[in-house]
Design a protein around this motif. Structure first.
Motif, PDB file in Angstrom:
ATOM      1  N   ARG A  40       0.816  -1.208   0.000  1.00 54.42           N
ATOM      2  CA  ARG A  40       0.000   0.000   0.000  1.00 54.42           C
ATOM      3  C   ARG A  40       0.854   1.265   0.000  1.00 54.42           C
ATOM      4  O   ARG A  40       0.322   2.363  -0.130  1.00 54.42           O
ATOM      5  CB  ARG A  40      -0.938   0.009   1.207  1.00 54.42           C
ATOM      6  CG  ARG A  40      -1.819  -1.228   1.278  1.00 54.42           C
ATOM      7  CD  ARG A  40      -3.018  -0.968   2.168  1.00 54.42           C
ATOM      8  NE  ARG A  40      -3.936  -0.025   1.589  1.00 54.42           N
ATOM      9  CZ  ARG A  40      -4.943  -0.346   0.774  1.00 54.42           C
ATOM     10  NH1 ARG A  40      -5.149  -1.609   0.458  1.00 54.42           N
ATOM     11  NH2 ARG A  40      -5.738   0.584   0.293  1.00 54.42           N
ATOM     12  N   MET A  41       2.157   1.100   0.161  1.00 46.86           N
ATOM     13  CA  MET A  41       3.011   2.284   0.059  1.00 46.86           C
ATOM     14  C   MET A  41       2.889   2.942  -1.307  1.00 46.86           C
ATOM     15  O   MET A  41       3.175   4.127  -1.457  1.00 46.86           O
ATOM     16  CB  MET A  41       4.484   1.917   0.320  1.00 46.86           C
ATOM     17  CG  MET A  41       4.801   1.721   1.782  1.00 46.86           C
ATOM     18  SD  MET A  41       6.563   1.498   2.063  1.00 46.86           S
ATOM     19  CE  MET A  41       7.160   3.166   1.945  1.00 46.86           C
ATOM     20  N   LEU A  42       2.471   2.145  -2.296  1.00 49.94           N
ATOM     21  CA  LEU A  42       2.313   2.723  -3.638  1.00 49.94           C
ATOM     22  C   LEU A  42       1.173   3.745  -3.682  1.00 49.94           C
ATOM     23  O   LEU A  42       1.057   4.492  -4.639  1.00 49.94           O
ATOM     24  CB  LEU A  42       2.040   1.613  -4.662  1.00 49.94           C
ATOM     25  CG  LEU A  42       3.213   0.677  -4.929  1.00 49.94           C
ATOM     26  CD1 LEU A  42       2.758  -0.482  -5.809  1.00 49.94           C
ATOM     27  CD2 LEU A  42       4.346   1.420  -5.613  1.00 49.94           C
ATOM     28  N   THR A  43       0.329   3.761  -2.660  1.00 49.64           N
ATOM     29  CA  THR A  43      -0.798   4.697  -2.665  1.00 49.64           C
ATOM     30  C   THR A  43      -0.482   5.985  -1.921  1.00 49.64           C
ATOM     31  O   THR A  43      -1.338   6.854  -1.772  1.00 49.64           O
ATOM     32  CB  THR A  43      -2.041   4.063  -2.010  1.00 49.64           C
ATOM     33  OG1 THR A  43      -1.748   3.841  -0.622  1.00 49.64           O
ATOM     34  CG2 THR A  43      -2.402   2.760  -2.671  1.00 49.64           C
ATOM     35  N   ILE A  44       0.761   6.083  -1.408  1.00 52.39           N
ATOM     36  CA  ILE A  44       1.121   7.266  -0.611  1.00 52.39           C
ATOM     37  C   ILE A  44       1.057   8.518  -1.466  1.00 52.39           C
ATOM     38  O   ILE A  44       1.491   8.520  -2.623  1.00 52.39           O
ATOM     39  CB  ILE A  44       2.536   7.099  -0.031  1.00 52.39           C
ATOM     40  CG1 ILE A  44       2.508   6.049   1.074  1.00 52.39           C
ATOM     41  CG2 ILE A  44       3.073   8.409   0.509  1.00 52.39           C
ATOM     42  CD1 ILE A  44       3.862   5.798   1.664  1.00 52.39           C
ATOM     43  N   VAL A  45       0.539   9.591  -0.874  1.00 51.22           N
ATOM     44  CA  VAL A  45       0.522  10.878  -1.573  1.00 51.22           C
ATOM     45  C   VAL A  45       1.269  11.956  -0.794  1.00 51.22           C
ATOM     46  O   VAL A  45       1.408  13.071  -1.246  1.00 51.22           O
ATOM     47  CB  VAL A  45      -0.919  11.358  -1.843  1.00 51.22           C
ATOM     48  CG1 VAL A  45      -1.638  10.396  -2.756  1.00 51.22           C
ATOM     49  CG2 VAL A  45      -1.678  11.563  -0.562  1.00 51.22           C
ATOM     50  N   ASN A  46       1.767  11.631   0.375  1.00 47.28           N
ATOM     51  CA  ASN A  46       2.431  12.612   1.224  1.00 47.28           C
ATOM     52  C   ASN A  46       3.741  13.065   0.602  1.00 47.28           C
ATOM     53  O   ASN A  46       4.517  12.252   0.108  1.00 47.28           O
ATOM     54  CB  ASN A  46       2.700  11.951   2.586  1.00 47.28           C
ATOM     55  CG  ASN A  46       3.174  12.944   3.616  1.00 47.28           C
ATOM     56  OD1 ASN A  46       3.996  13.794   3.339  1.00 47.28           O
ATOM     57  ND2 ASN A  46       2.634  12.833   4.814  1.00 47.28           N
ATOM     58  N   ASN A  47       3.990  14.390   0.660  1.00 49.50           N
ATOM     59  CA  ASN A  47       5.180  14.917  -0.025  1.00 49.50           C
ATOM     60  C   ASN A  47       6.491  14.406   0.542  1.00 49.50           C
ATOM     61  O   ASN A  47       7.496  14.374  -0.165  1.00 49.50           O
ATOM     62  CB  ASN A  47       5.184  16.447  -0.026  1.00 49.50           C
ATOM     63  CG  ASN A  47       5.674  17.013   1.286  1.00 49.50           C
ATOM     64  OD1 ASN A  47       5.056  16.784   2.330  1.00 49.50           O
ATOM     65  ND2 ASN A  47       6.774  17.729   1.242  1.00 49.50           N
ATOM     66  N   ASN A  48       6.501  13.977   1.809  1.00 47.38           N
ATOM     67  CA  ASN A  48       7.747  13.447   2.354  1.00 47.38           C
ATOM     68  C   ASN A  48       8.219  12.242   1.558  1.00 47.38           C
ATOM     69  O   ASN A  48       9.403  12.062   1.316  1.00 47.38           O
ATOM     70  CB  ASN A  48       7.556  13.040   3.819  1.00 47.38           C
ATOM     71  CG  ASN A  48       7.393  14.244   4.712  1.00 47.38           C
ATOM     72  OD1 ASN A  48       8.303  15.044   4.855  1.00 47.38           O
ATOM     73  ND2 ASN A  48       6.223  14.400   5.283  1.00 47.38           N
ATOM     74  N   TYR A  49       7.297  11.403   1.175  1.00 46.62           N
ATOM     75  CA  TYR A  49       7.661  10.209   0.395  1.00 46.62           C
ATOM     76  C   TYR A  49       7.740  10.528  -1.087  1.00 46.62           C
ATOM     77  O   TYR A  49       8.720  10.199  -1.746  1.00 46.62           O
ATOM     78  CB  TYR A  49       6.621   9.106   0.613  1.00 46.62           C
ATOM     79  CG  TYR A  49       6.723   8.445   1.952  1.00 46.62           C
ATOM     80  CD1 TYR A  49       6.034   8.939   3.054  1.00 46.62           C
ATOM     81  CD2 TYR A  49       7.505   7.310   2.125  1.00 46.62           C
ATOM     82  CE1 TYR A  49       6.122   8.320   4.287  1.00 46.62           C
ATOM     83  CE2 TYR A  49       7.597   6.679   3.362  1.00 46.62           C
ATOM     84  CZ  TYR A  49       6.904   7.197   4.436  1.00 46.62           C
ATOM     85  OH  TYR A  49       6.996   6.599   5.652  1.00 46.62           O
ATOM     86  N   VAL A  50       6.665  11.138  -1.618  1.00 43.92           N
ATOM     87  CA  VAL A  50       6.624  11.401  -3.059  1.00 43.92           C
ATOM     88  C   VAL A  50       7.816  12.266  -3.454  1.00 43.92           C
ATOM     89  O   VAL A  50       8.460  12.037  -4.468  1.00 43.92           O
ATOM     90  CB  VAL A  50       5.295  12.084  -3.447  1.00 43.92           C
ATOM     91  CG1 VAL A  50       5.306  12.494  -4.905  1.00 43.92           C
ATOM     92  CG2 VAL A  50       4.131  11.155  -3.176  1.00 43.92           C
ATOM     93  N   GLY A  51       8.145  13.255  -2.615  1.00 48.51           N
ATOM     94  CA  GLY A  51       9.289  14.108  -2.904  1.00 48.51           C
ATOM     95  C   GLY A  51      10.582  13.314  -2.951  1.00 48.51           C
ATOM     96  O   GLY A  51      11.414  13.502  -3.839  1.00 48.51           O
ATOM     97  N   LEU A  52      10.748  12.410  -2.006  1.00 49.88           N
ATOM     98  CA  LEU A  52      11.968  11.608  -1.977  1.00 49.88           C
ATOM     99  C   LEU A  52      12.060  10.723  -3.213  1.00 49.88           C
ATOM    100  O   LEU A  52      13.100  10.643  -3.870  1.00 49.88           O
ATOM    101  CB  LEU A  52      11.996  10.747  -0.717  1.00 49.88           C
ATOM    102  CG  LEU A  52      13.209   9.828  -0.649  1.00 49.88           C
ATOM    103  CD1 LEU A  52      14.449  10.645  -0.392  1.00 49.88           C
ATOM    104  CD2 LEU A  52      13.037   8.783   0.441  1.00 49.88           C
ATOM    105  N   TRP A  53      10.951  10.044  -3.543  1.00 50.22           N
ATOM    106  CA  TRP A  53      10.961   9.186  -4.743  1.00 50.22           C
ATOM    107  C   TRP A  53      11.285  10.005  -5.980  1.00 50.22           C
ATOM    108  O   TRP A  53      12.021   9.566  -6.873  1.00 50.22           O
ATOM    109  CB  TRP A  53       9.598   8.516  -4.930  1.00 50.22           C
ATOM    110  CG  TRP A  53       9.180   7.616  -3.828  1.00 50.22           C
ATOM    111  CD1 TRP A  53       9.964   6.998  -2.905  1.00 50.22           C
ATOM    112  CD2 TRP A  53       7.829   7.223  -3.515  1.00 50.22           C
ATOM    113  NE1 TRP A  53       9.193   6.248  -2.041  1.00 50.22           N
ATOM    114  CE2 TRP A  53       7.885   6.364  -2.397  1.00 50.22           C
ATOM    115  CE3 TRP A  53       6.587   7.514  -4.092  1.00 50.22           C
ATOM    116  CZ2 TRP A  53       6.744   5.810  -1.833  1.00 50.22           C
ATOM    117  CZ3 TRP A  53       5.451   6.947  -3.536  1.00 50.22           C
ATOM    118  CH2 TRP A  53       5.536   6.100  -2.413  1.00 50.22           C
TER     119      TRP A  53
END
Lengths: 845, 95, 312
Positions: A40-53
Motif C-alpha cells: 500500500r506504500m504505492l498509494t502514498i501521496v504525502n510529499n515526504n515520500y513522493v518528494g523523496l521518490w
C-alpha cells in the motif's frame, strides 16, 4: 499595517499561546497522517515520500545520462574510433541531452520543491497531494519506458531538439522519433501538473505572517519557475503535437514543399527551450541564496535585488529564444532584438552573483562540502555566463554556433548553475530526511574530483570548438589537431564520473530515510524547514515574523513542538493545512486534504500506457487505456470536494476559519486558472504558427468562401457562455431546483459540442485538404485542439451530472461547479476565436 | 493589486515592447518603415517607463513596509526594464 | 606556437572572418578581465581583511559589481556587436560572382552561375573562388537542414529546405580552406566536409573558361571506362558532362579528377582511395547514399578509377 483580506493582524499577537497543548493531539495527528505499509506504500501521496521518490528518480536519470556521456567521450577521445558505431552514437547523444534536460534537470528542481517547499512554508503538504502522486508516477513510468528505448536500439536519434525535416517520416522512418514526441510530450504534462501545484502552494499555503517580503528565496525562485513552466511548456507541447500529426497523418506543418516551414519548429521549440534553461537555473539560484546565508552565518545581502533578479530573468528569458537561430538567415533587425535581450538577461544573473559574494564577504563561511560546491558552482557559472555573453554577440555566434564551444558553454552554465548547487543542496539538506548526514571527509573528495573533472573536460572544449569541431559528430578525422583537446576532455569526464561514483558510495553508506529522528540542522539554517517535523510536517504552524525565524527566535522549535501556534491539532479529524492570502499570508480558510489513494497511480499507469502503446503503434491497446485512465482520474476526483459538517473551526487561540471556500480565493480556482493559462498558451502558439506559415508561403493559402459560418458558430459559443453564467446564478439562488444549475451546464456542454461539430463540418466542406497544404494542416489542427477541449467539457458535464445525482453539488457555492464553469467559459471563448480566425484570415476575396 | 503592479509593471512593459518590435520586424522585414516604427515604439515605451517610475517614486513614502518594499522593487524594475528597452531599440537606432 | 595554433576561427584568411576574429579577441579580453574581477572578489570575500570584506559586503558593491559594471560593458559590446552584424549583413549588390551550394545528405552540390543566374558549371564538394574578391553563395538544401561553414573565411549560415540564404565569402590570398557541415543532418553528418580553393584571379579566370568549354564538349577518355561507368550503374546517379551519364542524384563527376578530396572532404584523392570508395564506400562513410559495389573486380575498379582520374 493594511490588511489584504480583512483579517486583523493583531490576532497574530496571540501566538505563541501561553500553555503547551496535550499530547493526545500529536497522537491524533500521527494517526491521521500515518503512511500505509507494504504494497500500500504505492498509494502514498504525502510529499515526504513522493518528494523523496521524485528526487531519487531524477538522480537516477542523471546517472543514466551521465553513463551515456562517458560512452560519448570514450568514442571521441581519438579520431575514427569504433567504440560506438554511428547510429548508436547518434542515439546516445540524443538521449544524453533529452534525458538530462527533460528527465533530470527540470524534474530534480520540481522534486526538491515537492520535498522542501511544504516544510519551508510550514504547510502540512502540497495543496493537491494526489496530483503530485499522479505527476510523479507518470514521470517515473514514462521516463523509464522512454529510456528503455535505448536497449532495443529504438532511441530517438535526431538530437534533443529534434529538428524537422530530419525528424519527419521521410528522413526518420522508424518509431525512434515517436518515442521522443509521445514519450517526452506526455512527461511534460507531468511537469505542468507539478508546476501548478508549486505555484498554488507558494501563493496559498504559506505560514501565517510569511508575507512575500519574508518568504525564503527558494520559494520566490520556485514561484517564478512555476510561472515560467506554464508559459513556456505549451510551446513544446504544441510543437510535439504538430510534428507527431505530421508523421502520423502527413499534415505538412514543417514541409516547405507544401507551404509549411521547418523554421516554425525552431521558433516553437526555442520559445520553450531557452526559458527551459532558466527554469533549470532559477531554482538552483534560489537554493544557493538560502545556503549562502546559512553557510556564511549571516543574513543574505540584497534580498530585494535577488527578488528583482529572479522576476527579471523569468520575463526577459522569454525574449532571447532566437539566439539559438542566429545562423538561420533571419532578418538583421529581428536578430538584433534577440542579441539585445540576450545581453540584458545577463544583468540579473550578475546581480545574484555579486549578492552571493557580498554575503560570503560579510559572513564567516567555513570550507565544508556545501560551501565548496556553492563557491565552485559560482565560479563555474560565471565562466559559463561570460561565454554566454560572447555568443550573444551575433557575429561571434556565426562562428561558434553548433561547435564544441557551445557544448563547453552550456555545460559550464548547467553544471555550475544547476548540478553543483544541487549537490550542495544534497549535502546541506541531507539531515532533513536521513538519520545520518553525508560524510564531510568524503564530500571534499567528491567536490574536488567533480570540480577538477568538470574543468578538465570542458575548458579545453572551448578550444576544440575554435579549432572547428562541430557538435553532434560521432567521430572526426585525424590531422586537424583535435586529438589532444578531445583526449583531455575524455580524461576529465572520467574524473568527474569518479567523483559522482564516490558520492554514490557515500550515499549508500549514510542515507537512512526517516521523518522523525533525522540528523537535523547540520549547517545551521534559519528557515522553517528545520522545525521538528513528523509526517504531518510541524506539530503547529508558526506565525512568521521575519525572514529567518529560527535565528530571530531560538525558542521557536520548542514553541512549535508544544503546539503553541496555529493548528496544533486536526480540527476536523482529517488531513488539513491553512490556506493564507498570497501577499500578506493572512489566514483565509482551512483546507481539507486528501490522503492515500491508488487512483493517481492507476491513472498514471493508464495515461502512460496510452502514450507508450501509441508509440509502438499498438493502437487497440492504446485506445483501451483511454477510458481506464479517464475512469481512474475521475474516481480520484470523486473523493474530493466533500465539505465537512463543521462550517467553521477553531484553528488556534479561538480564531475561527471557514472549512469550505469557493471563488477567486480558493486554491481549486487558482489551479483551474493555471490550467487555462496553459490551454491559452497552447492556443496562442497555434495562432502564432498559423500566422507564421502564412507569412512565409502565402501562395499556398486560399481565402475561405463560406465565411459567414463563423457568425452562427461564434453565436453558439456565446450562448453556451451565457448558459454557464445562468447556471452559476441558479446555483446561488435559493429558489431554484436541485438540478437546474447542472441542466444549464449540460445544455452549455451540448451547445459547445454543437458549435464544434458545426465548425468541423462546415470547414470540411471548404475542401482545404489537411494533407495538401499548411493551411489545411493548421486549420484542422486547431479544430483538433478545440476538439480535445470539447471532449474534456463533455466528460466534465457527465461528471457534474453524476455528482448532482448523488447530491454532492453543494449550494450556494461549489468548487466542482466553479471549475467546470471556468473550463466551459474558456472552451467557448477559444472555440469562437478559432472559428473566426479560420474564416477571416487570410482576409480579402 | 497595486503590489502586483509594482512587482511586475516594469517587466510587463519590457515584454510588451519586445513583442511589439519583434512583431514589427517580422511583418515588415527589411523595410525602412520597420526601423521607424521600432524607434517610435521604443520611444513610447521609454516614456511609459519614465512616467511609471516617477509615479512610483512619488508613492515611495507609502503606508506600510510591504508597500514601501514593493515601491522600491517597482523603481528597480522600471530602471532595469528601461535599460533593456534601450538595448532593444539599438538595432533600429544603429541601422 | 604549438601544433594547431592559431585555431581556424582565430586564423582568418579573409575580411568577413577577420572582423569576427577581432571581435573574438576583444570578447576573450573582456571575459578574462571580468573573470579576474570576480575571482578577486571571491578571494577578498573568503580570505581578505575584515575591513575590505565589509566594503565588499555592502549594497554598493552589489550595485557596482552586479549592475553598473555589467551595464557599461554590455552596452559597449552590444553597440559594437550590432554595428558589426549590420556591416556583415549589407545587402548583396548583385554583380559579385555567384555560386549556388545545395546541401545534400551528406555532400554538397555546387553550381556556378552566370550573370543571369543560370547554372553553367556543375561540381560537387569543392569550391573554386578568385582571391581578393567577394563571392556570393546561394545556400539551399535538397533534404534536411545543413549548415555551410568554412571558419577561416566566414561565419556559418544554415541551408534550410524551402529557403535560400545568401552569404559572402572572400579569401584575401590564394590558398586551400577546409570546412564542415555544422547542423546535424543525421547519419554520417560527421563526415560531410568541404574545401574552398582560392586562386590568383587570372588563374581562376582560366579555370572557369576551361570548365565552360569542358561543359560543352565530350571528354577525351577511354571508351571502355565510359562504358563500364554506364553498365556498372554509375550513370544512374552521377553525371559526366558530354557523355550519356546524366544522373543527378549523386555528385557531379565531370571534374572529379581535379578534386583534392573524395567522399565530401574526408579522403585524399588518389587511385587507391578512389578504388576503395567505389568498391565499398559504406566501409569508409557508413550509411551514405552510395551503395557498395563489392561485385566489381579489381580490374574493373582500376578501369573506373583511371577513367575518373581523367575527368578534369
Amino acid at each position: 499595517m493594511t490588511s489584504e483580506t480583512g483579517f486583523d493582524p493583531k490576532l497574530f499577537d496571540r501566538f505563541p499561546t501561553p500553555d503547551p497543548r496535550p499530547q493526545s493531539e500529536v497522537d491524533e495527528l500521527e494517526r491521521i497522517w500515518a503512511a500505509p505499509r507494504g504494497w500500500r506504500m504505492l498509494t502514498i501521496v504525502n510529499n515526504n515520500y513522493v518528494g523523496l521518490w521524485y528526487v531519487a528518480t531524477a538522480f537516477l536519470f542523471f546517472l543514466l545520462a551521465g553513463i551515456l556521456a562517458l560512452a560519448i567521450r570514450a568514442q571521441l577521445s581519438l579520431p575514427l574510433l569504433g567504440i560506438l558505431p554511428q547510429e548508436t552514437y547518434n542515439q546516445f547523444f540524443t538521449m544524453h541531452g533529452t534525458v538530462m534536460m527533460f528527465l533530470f534537470a527540470v524534474p530534480i528542481m520540481e522534486a526538491i520543491g515537492v520535498m522542501l517547499l511544504p516544510q519551508l512554508l510550514a504547510a502540512r503538504d502540497l495543496p493537491f497531494p494526489r496530483l503530485s502522486a499522479y505527476a510523479f508516477w507518470a514521470y517515473f513510468i514514462g521516463g523509464l519506458c522512454f529510456f528503455a528505448s535505448i536497449f532495443v536500439g529504438l532511441a530517438p536519434n535526431g538530437g534533443w531538439f529534434m529538428y524537422p525535416p530530419l525528424t519527419s517520416t521521410t528522413y526518420s522512418p522508424g518509431i525512434n522519433a515517436d518515442f521522443w514526441l509521445l514519450g517526452i510530450g506526455f512527461i511534460e504534462i507531468s511537469a505542468i501538473a507539478g508546476a501548478i501545484e508549486i505555484l498554488v502552494g507558494i501563493l496559498k499555503t504559506r505560514a501565517p505572517g510569511m508575507t512575500l517580503v519574508r518568504m525564503p528565496l527558494f520559494a520566490w525562485a520556485m514561484l517564478v519557475f512555476a510561472g515560467m513552466i506554464l508559459i513556456a511548456f505549451p510551446a513544446v507541447i504544441l510543437a510535439t503535437l504538430l510534428l507527431e500529426l505530421e508523421r502520423a497523418l502527413n499534415w505538412p506543418f514543417f514541409d516547405a514543399a507544401r507551404g509549411g516551414d521547418p523554421m516554425l519548429w525552431q521558433h516553437l521549440f526555442w520559445f520553450f527551450g531557452h526559458p527551459e534553461v532558466y527554469i533549470i537555473f532559477l531554482p538552483a539560484a534560489g537554493l544557493v541564496s538560502m545556503m549562502v546565508a546559512s553557510l556564511a552565518k549571516t543574513e543574505l545581502v540584497g534580498y530585494q535585488l535577488i527578488v528583482l533578479a529572479l522576476l527579471a530573468t523569468g520575463f526577459i528569458s522569454f525574449g532571447v529564444w532566437a539566439h539559438h537561430m542566429f545562423t538561420t538567415g533571419m532578418p538583421t533587425l529581428s536578430v538584433g532584438f534577440f542579441s539585445a535581450a540576450s545581453m540584458a538577461v545577463s544583468m540579473p544573473a550578475g546581480i545574484q552573483v555579486f549578492s552571493w559574494i557580498a554575503t560570503l564577504s560579510i559572513g564567516k563561511p567555513t570550507f565544508n562540502t556545501p560551501t565548496l560546491f556553492v563557491i565552485g558552482g559560482l565560479v563555474t557559472f560565471v565562466i559559463g555566463g561570460l561565454t554566454g555573453v560572447m555568443v550573444a554577440m551575433v557575429p561571434f555566434d556565426w562562428q561558434a554556433h553548433d561547435t564544441h564551444f557551445i557544448v563547453a558553454h552550456l555545460h559550464y552554465v548547467l553544471i555550475g548553475g544547476a548540478v553543483f548547487p544541487v549537490f550542495a543542496a544534497f549535502y546541506y539538506w541531507f539531515g532533513m530526511t536521513s538519520r545520518r548526514p553525508l560524510s564531510e571527509r568524503l564530500g571534499k573528495w567528491v567536490f574536488w574530483l567533480m570540480f577538477a573533472g568538470m574543468h578538465i573536460t570542458f575548458l579545453p572544449m572551448h578550444l576544440t570548438g575554435l579549432m572547428g569541431m562541430p557538435r553532434r559528430v560521432y567521430t572526426y578525422l585525424p590531422g586537424l589537431n583535435w586529438e589532444w583537446t578531445n583526449l583531455l576532455s575524455t580524461a576529465g569526464a572520467f574524473i568527474l564520473g569518479g567523483g559522482v561514483l564516490l558520492f554514490l558510495i557515500d550515499l549508500a553508506r549514510n542515507f537512512r530515510f526517516t521523518v522523525e529522528d533525522d540528523a537535523g540542522n547540520t549547517y545551521g539554517g534559519g528557515t522553517l524547514e528545520w522545525l521538528p517535523t513528523g509526517l504531518y510536517s510541524t506539530r503547529s504552524i508558526p506565525v512568521v515574523r521575519s525572514r529567518s525565524p529560527l535565528w530571530d527566535n531560538p525558542g521557536l522549535c520548542k514553541e512549535v513542538e508544544e503546539g503553541r501556534h496555529f493548528l496544533p491539532y486536526s480540527a476536523t479529524g482529517l488531513r488539513e493545512t491553512l490556506i493564507t492570502s498570497p501577499i500578506r499570508a493572512e489566514p483565509q480558510y482551512l483546507q481539507i486534504m486528501m490522503g492515500p489513494s491508488v487512483w493517481p497511480l492507476l491513472g498514471a499507469v493508464f495515461t502512460a500506457g496510452f502514450f507508450l502503446l501509441l508509440t509502438v503503434q499498438a493502437y487497440v491497446p492504446a485506445v483501451a487505456c483511454l477510458p481506464l485512465a479517464t475512469f481512474s482520474i475521475l474516481r480520484w476526483l470523486w473523493d474530493t470536494d466533500r465539505p465537512v459538517p463543521q462550517k467553521q473551526v477553531d484553528v488556534g487561540s479561538g480564531i475561527m476559519l471557514p472549512t469550505y471556500v469557493t471563488g477567486p480565493s480558493a486554491h481549486g480556482w487558482w489551479a483551474t486558472i493555471c490550467v487555462l493559462v496553459v490551454a491559452g498558451m497552447i492556443f496562442a502558439m497555434a495562432v502564432f504558427g498559423y500566422l507564421f506559415v502564412y507569412g512565409i508561403h502565402p501562395t499556398y493559402w486560399t481565402v475561405p468562401t463560406e465565411r459567414w459560418w463563423a457568425y452562427p458558430i461564434a453565436a453558439a459559443y456565446a450562448v453556451a457562455a451565457a448558459l454557464v453564467v445562468l447556471g452559476r446564478r441558479l446555483l446561488v439562488r435559493a429558489g431554484s431546483t436541485n438540478w437546474s444549475p447542472t441542466v444549464a451546464i449540460l445544455l452549455a456542454c451540448a451547445v459547445i459540442a454543437g458549435g464544434l461539430a458545426t465548425d468541423w463540418f462546415s470547414w470540411r466542406a471548404q475542401a482545404i485538404d489537411p494533407e495538401l497544404t499548411a493551411q489545411g494542416a493548421f486549420s484542422h489542427a486547431m479544430l483538433a485542439l478545440q476538439g480535445q477541449l470539447v471532449a474534456v467539457v463533455v466528460l466534465m458535464g457527465g461528471y457534474l451530472a453524476a455528482r448532482t445525482a448523488r447530491g454532492l453539488v453543494t449550494r450556494p457555492c461549489n468548487t466542482t461547479f466553479d471549475v467546470v464553469s471556468l473550463f466551459l467559459l474558456y472552451t467557448a471563448a477559444q472555440g469562437a476565436a478559432t472559428a473566426l480566425l479560420l474564416r477571416f484570415f487570410p482576409a480579402g476575396g | 493589486m497595486l503590489i502586483w503592479r509594482n512587482m511586475l509593471g516594469g517587466l510587463v512593459l519590457w515584454a510588451a515592447h519586445f513583442f511589439a518590435v519583434y512583431g514589427i520586424a517580422s511583418v515588415l522585414p527589411g523595410t525602412q518603415a520597420a526601423v521607424v516604427l521600432v524607434l517610435l515604439v521604443t520611444g513610447l515605451a521609454l516614456a511609459a517607463a519614465s512616467w511609471l517610475f516617477a509615479k512610483a517614486y512619488a508613492a515611495r513614502t507609502a503606508s506600510d513596509d510591504l508597500q514601501r518594499w514593493s515601491v522600491r522593487l517597482a523603481l528597480l524594475g522600471y530602471a532595469l526594464a528601461g535599460t533593456a528597452i534601450i538595448y532593444q531599440g539599438l538595432p533600429a537606432a544603429l541601422t | 606556437m604549438f601544433e594547431g595554433w592559431p585555431p581556424p576561427m582565430l586564423d582568418p584568411a579573409g575580411p568577413y572572418a577577420g572582423v569576427i576574429t577581432t571581435l573574438s579577441w576583444i570578447l576573450f579580453a573582456m571575459a578574462g578581465a571580468v573573470l579576474l574581477i570576480v575571482l578577486a572578489a571571491i578571494y577578498v570575500a573568503l580570505f581578505a581583511k575584515r575591513e575590505l570584506q565589509a566594503k565588499l559586503g555592502g549594497k554598493t558593491a552589489v550595485l557596482v559589481g552586479g549592475v553598473a559594471l555589467p551595464a557599461v560593458v554590455l552596452t559597449a559590446l552590444l553597440i559594437y556587436g550590432l554595428s558589426l552584424t549590420r556591416h556583415l549583413s549589407d545587402p548583396i549588390s548583385g554583380n559579385e560572382l555567384r555560386v549556388r551550394v545545395t546541401g545534400e545528405m551528406w555532400w554538397w552540390r555546387v553550381a556556378y552561375l552566370d550573370g543571369q543566374g543560370r547554372e553553367v558549371i556543375q561540381d560537387a564538394n569543392e569550391l573554386h573562388i578568385p582571391a581578393g574578391r567577394p563571392v556570393v553563395l546561394e545556400l539551399q538544401s535538397a533534404d534536411v537542414i545543413h549548415s555551410f561553414w568554412v571558419p577561416r573565411l566566414s561565419g556559418k549560415l544554415d541551408m534550410i529546405p524551402g529557403r535560400r540564404n545568401l552569404m559572402r565569402i572572400q579569401a584575401d590570398a590564394p590558398g586551400v580552406f577546409g570546412g564542415q557541415c555544422a547542423e546535424f543532418c543525421g547519419g554520417p553528418h560527421a563526415l560531410m566536409g568541404f574545401t574552398v580553393i582560392a586562386h590568383e584571379p587570372a588563374q581562376f579566370a582560366r579555370l572557369m573558361r576551361a570548365r565552360l568549354t569542358r561543359e560543352r564538349t565530350s571528354p577525351a577518355a577511354t571508351a571502355a571506362g565510359a562504358r563500364l561507368f554506364d553498365t556498372a550503374g554509375c550513370s544512374a546517379c552521377h553525371r559526366v558532362a558530354g557523355t550519356d551519364a546524366n544522373g543527378l542524384a549523386g555528385p557531379d563527376l565531370t571534374y572529379v579528377g581535379t578534386r583534392r578530396m573524395l567522399g565530401a572532404g574526408i579522403l585524399p584523392n588518389n587511385r587507391g582511395t578512389m578504388m576503395g570508395w567505389i568498391g565499398n564506400s559504406q566501409a569508409l562513410k557508413p550509411n551514405n547514399r552510395m551503395p557498395p559495389y563489392t561485385a566489381l573486380s579489381a580490374a574493373q575498379l582500376t578501369e573506373l578509377a583511371t577513367y575518373l582520374e581523367a575527368q578534369k
